[in-house]
Scaffold this motif. Structure first.
Motif, PDB file in Angstrom:
ATOM      1  N   ARG A   1      21.451-110.491  37.820  1.00  0.00           N
ATOM      2  CA  ARG A   1      21.626-111.637  36.915  1.00  0.00           C
ATOM      3  C   ARG A   1      20.663-111.616  35.735  1.00  0.00           C
ATOM      4  O   ARG A   1      20.666-112.532  34.928  1.00  0.00           O
ATOM      5  CB  ARG A   1      21.460-112.944  37.699  1.00  0.00           C
TER       6      ARG A   1
ATOM      7  N   GLY B   1      23.051-120.283  42.116  1.00  0.00           N
ATOM      8  CA  GLY B   1      23.722-118.993  42.085  1.00  0.00           C
ATOM      9  C   GLY B   1      24.215-118.580  43.455  1.00  0.00           C
ATOM     10  O   GLY B   1      24.279-119.373  44.384  1.00  0.00           O
TER      11      GLY B   1
ATOM     12  N   GLN C   1      25.785-108.771  36.146  1.00  0.00           N
ATOM     13  CA  GLN C   1      26.769-109.623  36.833  1.00  0.00           C
ATOM     14  C   GLN C   1      27.992-109.839  35.961  1.00  0.00           C
ATOM     15  O   GLN C   1      29.125-109.753  36.418  1.00  0.00           O
ATOM     16  CB  GLN C   1      26.118-110.964  37.156  1.00  0.00           C
TER      17      GLN C   1
END
Lengths: 360, 338
Positions: free
Chosen positions: A88, B331, A97
């Motif tokens: 990320r 996330g 990602q």
């Protein structure tokens, strides 16, 4: 593992007695998280500050390096294998990602040997392992490269972004704008390197360095050992984490690392280019060096306006002093790696601090 | 069924092979009066009370794991959601989307597992649907279950708005078992002390708690996102603050050790057989004692309490007795965990 509540209470009492104005830097990302999670900072007197340092390998990866890796991942025929926390991290325009969601073949692995298995499973593809981490991780990647060499595996390579810690610590100690009175040294790096790099730092900069473990009593004991040295105007390197760290370190791990890697200049986010701080694969292993196989240009670094990751990594500011913290830059929408990495100072601060000290 | 026989496209086409599949595999295993006539739907007689309906889809991989399988979890998941609403679970529908080439023997194993789980939970599978897609269309098998239950007349609804300051927060057992089991299976991690999924139906928990009607305010099962996420959701929905004592939250030694090694936090790992319950403080101890008689809730513990401030936030009292924020999961932690 400690189970001695009385000893922990004693350490806390002793630490609370500290009267000097002191700033201690905890270098290692795992320490940042462990300290934040344990709530130990809340027990400290106001004159004792704990700063987070550049010991998070994901956080110190430069934006340009991430852009290059994203380009690598989108090349046809490439499978990029990476540890989860890189996925990320934002580059200039994208992240791994995002590239994955657009069809790039990116696989999260827990071990570099998984990447070797991928290469055997997909002989028609080029499996590139993203090598990230300090001396704790580099030996394992070195062994993986040796194993690939031994097996004559042609479709496997490593894109090395590995770094070594001490040169960055020299930059911190040499910076006149940063006051660091003592160093809580990374326990797992020292398990590999031994105490030598920290003896050199302590001698050169006259600052105490204590190699510390990660349980709450370890952290308290390491801090107490630093305070004792400071009270006595001492400046030595010591090992608190004796259950794991030997003074000589792990000689075999160091040997294999030095066999496969050479030190090169490396760009650190927020610290700039530091000589002899990166690990590149030696020429004799060029067949497994993704930089030899793929010609990817060096990307221009375009820092995001307002992102203060560099200052956070140097311990100059605490996360909530960054203008973007918790407003624009959050764990779900990170601007810089300090927020997205599991061990980032900003991620730890966001996750574990009370609402009053968070700017939201 | 021949050995090595596999699902083919024709099994989903509605023709003879579909019929054979339904009769030989599904109806045989799940037989009950509502299912038997194989109508387009099921005609149900419900006892008096408020009807609760809940749906969930299951895409977990791997489909067989220590402690359960995708079939078992598809029953338990929906039974537990109905239980969390205060309802007695009664009927389930099952929708399956199966990948071409899926072994029939595995399908039979899953269907039998669903039969056993449904019987244990006191629910009947009354209607269903099966589709087959080409290879790659789904990953082996995806299952949806929709459940119907009834909150008996005279029983209160369980709602976050009913949570009050001073209420005790009760957890029915250890956290992190399911998610860690799935991770271990996927990554081939062999822990010295094996981890096992806690996948289980909690209908008995619902039965016990209905005896304390009015004094049980709300409950929820902490699946994806873990305990921390569910606590944050309820804190936000109720407008109350929660203080959780870290040392009171049960974590098995196996999960603790694995998390230490992997750098994971049990508070954020999925569970499939646990309930978080908010109850009046003067009844909490008694509720704990009674719940502990149930096997699936044998390690029930009071883990915290409800406060007025800070509103909508969850605080964790650490082992050092300092407080820190316990945030929601940000996330993705682990993909396709249920």
């Amino acid at each position: 593992m400690y189970d001695d509540k009385a000893y922990t209470s004693q350490l806390i009492t002793e630490i609370k007695k500290e009267k000097l104005n002191l700033s201690l830097m905890e270098v290692c990302g795992t320490h940042t998280m462990a300290i934040a999670r344990s709530g130990v900072k809340k027990l400290f007197p106001h004159n004792l500050r704990l700063l987070s340092g550049p010991g998070c390998p994901v956080c110190v990866t430069s934006q340009g390096d991430i852009d290059a890796v994203i380009e690598l991942a989108t090349k046809p025929g490439v499978i990029l294998a990476t540890f989860g926390d890189m996925i990320r991290v934002p580059g200039s325009n994208s992240s791994l990602q995002e590239a994955k969601s657009r069809g790039a073949d990116i696989r999260v692995v827990y071990s570099p040997l998984d990447a070797l298995r991928l290469a055997k499973h997909y002989p028609e593809k080029e499996v590139v392992f993203l090598g990230i981490g300090f001396e704790t991780t580099a030996p394992a990647i070195a062994i993986t490269i040796e194993e690939a060499c031994r097996q004559h595996l042609q479709n496997f390579s490593v894109w090395s972004l590995h770094k070594v810690v001490s040169p960055a610590l020299e930059v911190i100690f040499s910076d006149s704008e940063i006051t660091v009175d003592g160093l809580i040294c990374p326990g797992h790096v020292a398990a590999v390197t031994g105490i030598d790099p920290f003896i050199k730092l302590a001698d050169k900069y006259k600052k105490p360095c204590v190699v510390t473990g990660f349980e709450t009593p370890d952290i308290l004991e390491g801090i107490y050992m630093l305070l004792l040295q400071l009270r006595n105007s001492d400046a030595r390197a010591e090992i608190q984490y004796q259950s794991v760290v030997k003074p000589q370190g792990n000689i075999e791990a160091m040997q294999v690392m030095q066999k496969v890697f050479k030190t090169v200049p490396s760009r650190w986010r927020g610290l700039g280019v530091i000589e002899d701080s990166g690990l590149a694969i030696k020429d004799e292993y060029c067949g497994w060096d993704a930089r030899t196989k793929f010609n990817i240009p060096e990307y221009e670094v375009q820092p995001v306006k307002g992102c203060a990751c560099g200052d956070v990594l140097k311990g100059k500011i605490v996360p909530h002093q960054c203008a973007l913290f918790a407003k624009v830059c959050t764990p779900l929408t990170p601007v810089g790696p300090c927020m997205v990495s599991q061990e980032g100072a900003c991620a730890a601060y966001y996750r574990y601090n009370s609402a009053e000290t968070r700017a939201n | 069924m021949k050995k090595d026989e596999r699902i083919v496209m024709a099994h989903g086409s509605g023709g003879r092979m579909s019929q054979k599949l339904i009769e030989e595999i599904f109806r045989n295993a799940w037989n009950n009066p509502q299912l038997a006539p194989l109508l387009d739907g099921a005609i149900l007689n419900l006892p008096p009370g408020r009807v609760v309906v809940s749906t969930d889809s299951f895409v977990i991989t791997p489909i067989f794991f220590p402690g359960g399988d995708i079939g078992k979890i598809s029953i338990c998941g929906t039974v537990n959601d109905l239980t969390a609403c205060g309802a007695k679970p009664m009927y389930l529908t099952v929708g399956m989307i199966i990948e071409e080439g899926f072994p029939l023997a595995d399908l039979k194993k899953l269907v039998d597992s669903m039969a056993r789980t449904a019987e244990d939970a006191g629910v009947k599978i009354v209607t269903g649907d099966t589709k087959v897609v080409e290879k790659g269309g789904v990953d082996k098998i995806f299952i949806n279950t929709t459940g119907v239950g009834v909150i008996p007349n005279g029983c209160s609804e369980l709602l976050p708005s009913r949570i009050q300051s001073g209420d005790q927060i009760i957890l029915t057992g250890t956290v992190g078992d399911h998610g860690l089991t799935i991770l271990a299976q996927r990554e081939g991690l062999n822990f010295f002390t094996p981890v096992v999924s806690d996948c289980a139906s909690l209908h008995h928990v619902g039965e016990v708690l209905r005896k304390f009607d009015g004094e049980v305010r709300c409950m929820r099962d902490p699946t994806r996102g873990g305990l921390a996420t569910v606590l944050n959701e309820l804190s936000s929905q109720s407008g109350k603050g929660f203080i959780i004592k870290e040392k009171s939250v049960p974590v098995s030694p196996a999960v603790r050790g694995a998390c230490d090694m992997l750098g994971m936090d049990p508070f954020y790992i999925a569970n499939e057989g646990k309930m978080v319950i908010f109850a009046a403080s003067n009844r909490a101890s008694q509720i704990v004692t009674e719940l502990r008689q149930i096997y699936e809730a044998r390690e029930t513990a009071i883990i915290g309490e409800v406060v007025d401030e800070p509103q909508g936030k969850v605080l964790l009292e650490t082992e050092l007795e300092t407080q820190r924020i316990l945030n929601m999961l940000e996330g993705e932690h682990l993909p396709r965990i249920c």
